[in-house]
Every structure is written in structure tokens, then in C-alpha cells.
Design a protein around this motif. Structure first.
Motif, PDB file in Angstrom:
ATOM      1  N   LEU A 105      31.745  40.929  39.166  1.00  0.00           N
ATOM      2  CA  LEU A 105      31.425  41.612  40.719  1.00  0.00           C
ATOM      3  C   LEU A 105      32.495  42.632  40.545  1.00  0.00           C
ATOM      4  O   LEU A 105      33.789  41.589  41.074  1.00  0.00           O
ATOM      5  N   GLU A 111      34.344  43.981  44.218  1.00  0.00           N
ATOM      6  CA  GLU A 111      33.981  43.579  45.948  1.00  0.00           C
ATOM      7  C   GLU A 111      35.108  45.096  45.903  1.00  0.00           C
ATOM      8  O   GLU A 111      36.038  44.682  45.408  1.00  0.00           O
ATOM      9  N   SER A 112      34.703  46.188  47.160  1.00  0.00           N
ATOM     10  CA  SER A 112      35.277  46.734  47.334  1.00  0.00           C
ATOM     11  C   SER A 112      36.046  46.415  48.484  1.00  0.00           C
ATOM     12  O   SER A 112      36.165  45.501  49.672  1.00  0.00           O
ATOM     13  N   THR A 170      35.039  46.421  51.845  1.00  0.00           N
ATOM     14  CA  THR A 170      34.735  45.464  52.794  1.00  0.00           C
ATOM     15  C   THR A 170      34.962  44.186  52.647  1.00  0.00           C
ATOM     16  O   THR A 170      34.997  43.098  54.030  1.00  0.00           O
ATOM     17  N   ALA A 171      36.769  43.709  51.970  1.00  0.00           N
ATOM     18  CA  ALA A 171      37.418  42.773  52.089  1.00  0.00           C
ATOM     19  C   ALA A 171      38.201  42.617  52.918  1.00  0.00           C
ATOM     20  O   ALA A 171      38.907  42.914  53.764  1.00  0.00           O
TER      21      ALA A 171
END
Lengths: 68, 263
Positions: B255, B257-258, B261-262
Motif C-alpha cells: 500500500l 499512502e499518498s 492525504t498523510a
């Protein structure tokens, strides 16, 4: 007498046979690969010599060509 | 080399039967014949032409290929029967590719005359290989009167449209107790491969090879396609489905995570 050979009228002497007509045709193969019908009846090679032609007969003399 | 198949007790190792129509000359035919590895090849009967040079039988003899005479050009059962009798006399073979054409624009078979001619020829001791439509009922009728194989068209003679109704060809194959030879319609190698994939035992092919830009190359292509088709048939293709079925497991998928968005 008049005999039609492959759509061509031919004047033949009385007593002419299927064998004599086939022999007279240029390009006729000697052995296998040729067959004769008279008026829709196949004349086997074994009977060519003994089959006398009659005035008005229609002969078809066929050989193998490309096809199919 | 593929497994042999059997027509009327005779083992045939090549699943490509070559039609000899359409080749520009005997040299091209001889070269294509060698590339095709065919064991049987069709010939027609026509009036002796005093201007013709060389016999096609010499070409076939030199190649060690047997002639399968046809009744091309016949429109009635009677004409086809007389032609078959002439062929038996000329070539000393009982085998006949039976064609009874019903229409000179489509060259489709005349079913009624075809079955009548087939029955009469079988009764007379011929090994009858009828060129037929892709109608499974007609194929069964031909088998019922004693034909040694059935030869449905993929599409009209010389059309190169391939196999227009693969479902019908499949049904013919499923029900047949005699070999099925796809005859007519092949345009290129993939059409021949499909015929074998559908379960046909062999393909008969003339124009696709003889009228190709390079007949020798096409003869080789179709020979290889026929072998590929046999292999693919025995390998068992996957079923068709409407939606995708991934071949890569989703297990262990990383996965990412961008950073947007973090938190």
C-alpha cells in the motif's frame, strides 16, 4: 460419319473406335489421367478398342487440371 | 508432426489438404505443395486441351502427393455422378470430393442434389467426401447416407471470410462420427488454426494459398497454423467469460499512502 468430340464436330471413317479417336488427339496422356464418356456413359479404358463409334455420338474426353 | 487421422481406413498424417485451383503455374504449385506438406490434393476434370503444357499429375507424382479428384462445376446430381465415374476411371481411385453447386454467384452447395449424388456414389463403392454448407442437419444426412467425411464450408469458396459460423462448425464436430474437414473460406493462417481449435480434423484450402501474394510463404504459414490448432485443441482452451479474471494474486499487495492525504 459425324462425331462430336469435346464439342467439336469431327468427320470419322466408319469403324472408328474410342481408342482411335483418343490416339488422334494431341496432348492425350498415354497412361493414367484420361477418361472418356459417350453421351453421359463412361467408357472404361478396357473397352476403348472394342467400342465402335456411331454417327451422331458425343464424346467427352477429359483429363486432370488444377481445381478445387 | 501431429497425430494422424483416418478417413475410410486410411491414415493421413497431414491435416492440410491442398486445393490446386488458382496457382499461376505448375512450378508455383510444386513449391507450395512442398511447403504445405500435404499428402492429398484436389484436381478437377476438364476437356483435354491440346494447348496445355505438362500434366498436373506429373507435378503430384513428383511430389509424392495423391490426387483427390473433385466434381467442381457440377450443378446436378447426375453430372456429379458421371464426373465421379470419369474420375475413377482416370485416376484409379474411388475417392471423390463431391461438389454439387446450387448457385453460380455464391457457389453454395445444392443440398438436395448433394445428398442424392452422395447416396448414389456411396452405393457405387465411392469414398465420398462432400463439400457441404455449415448446416449440422445436412452434415448428419450426408453421414447417414455413408459419406466417409463431411466437409463444411467456413464461408463461400474463395471468399477468404474465414469461419462465419463457428458455433455451427462446433455442432457438426460434436455430432460427427466421421472426420470433419473444413473446406472453403480460409483466408489466412488464423482461420485454419481456428478450424482445428474447433475440433475439425483437417482443413482443405486452395485460394488462400494459391492467390496469396507469396503462395509458398502462405502454404508454410497455414501448415504451421494447422499444427498450432491441433495442439491448442488438445491443450484445452480456457472458457470465455464476460468479466476479467486477474491472473496475479492480490495477496501481499503493498500500500502506498499518498503524501497529500498523510497528516
Amino acid at each position: 460419319m459425324q462425331v462430336m468430340v469435346n464439342g467439336q464436330q469431327q468427320e470419322l471413317r466408319p469403324g472408328a473406335t474410342v481408342a482411335s479417336v483418343v490416339r488422334s488427339l494431341p496432348g492425350a496422356p498415354e497412361g493414367r489421367g484420361i477418361a472418356v464418356a459417350r453421351g453421359g456413359e463412361v467408357i472404361p479404358r478396357s473397352a476403348w478398342q472394342s467400342t465402335k463409334l456411331r454417327d451422331g455420338d458425343q464424346l467427352e474426353v477429359v483429363v486432370a487440371v488444377q481445381g478445387g | 508432426m501431429t497425430e494422424p487421422f483416418v478417413i475410410a481406413g486410411r491414415e493421413l498424417h497431414s491435416r492440410l489438404i491442398l486445393g490446386t485451383g488458382g496457382f499461376t503455374n505448375h512450378d508455383v504449385l510444386a513449391a507450395a505443395l512442398a511447403e504445405s506438406a500435404a499428402e492429398l490434393c484436389t484436381v478437377a476434370l476438364r476437356r483435354l486441351d491440346p494447348a496445355a503444357r505438362g500434366s498436373i499429375l506429373d507435378v503430384l507424382d513428383a511430389a509424392g502427393v495423391e490426387a483427390l479428384p473433385n466434381t467442381a462445376g457440377c450443378f446436378t446430381a447426375r453430372d456429379a455422378i458421371v464426373t465421379a465415374e470419369l474420375a475413377r476411371e482416370a485416376f484409379e481411385t474411388d475417392w471423390i470430393k463431391l461438389e454439387v453447386i446450387g448457385d453460380d454467384r455464391t457457389l453454395l452447395p445444392d443440398a438436395v442434389e448433394l445428398v442424392a449424388a452422395a447416396e448414389a456414389l456411396v452405393d457405387d463403392g465411392f469414398v465420398v467426401l462432400p463439400y457441404t454448407t455449415d448446416d449440422p442437419v445436412l452434415a448428419r444426412r450426408l453421414e447417414d447416407v455413408g459419406c466417409a467425411a463431411v466437409m463444411p464450408l467456413g464461408s463461400p469458396i474463395g471468399s477468404g471470410m474465414g469461419i462465419c459460423n463457428p458455433y455451427n462448425i462446433s455442432i457438426i464436430v460434436e455430432q460427427a462420427r466421421v472426420p470433419v474437414v473444413l473446406d472453403a473460406g480460409v483466408g489466412t493462417a488464423s482461420d485454419a488454426a481456428l478450424a482445428l481449435e474447433l475440433g475439425c480434423d483437417a482443413v482443405l484450402c486452395a485460394s488462400a494459398i494459391s492467390r496469396a501474394h507469396d503462395p509458398c510463404a502462405m502454404a508454410r504459414a497455414i501448415r504451421l497454423a494447422v499444427e498450432a490448432g491441433v495442439l491448442a485443441r488438445s491443450a484445452g482452451r480456457i472458457p470465455r467469460r464476460r468479466y476479467a479474471e486477474g491472473s496475479t494474486s492480490m495477496q501481499g499487495l503493498p500500500l502506498f499512502e499518498s503524501s497529500d492525504t498523510a497528516q
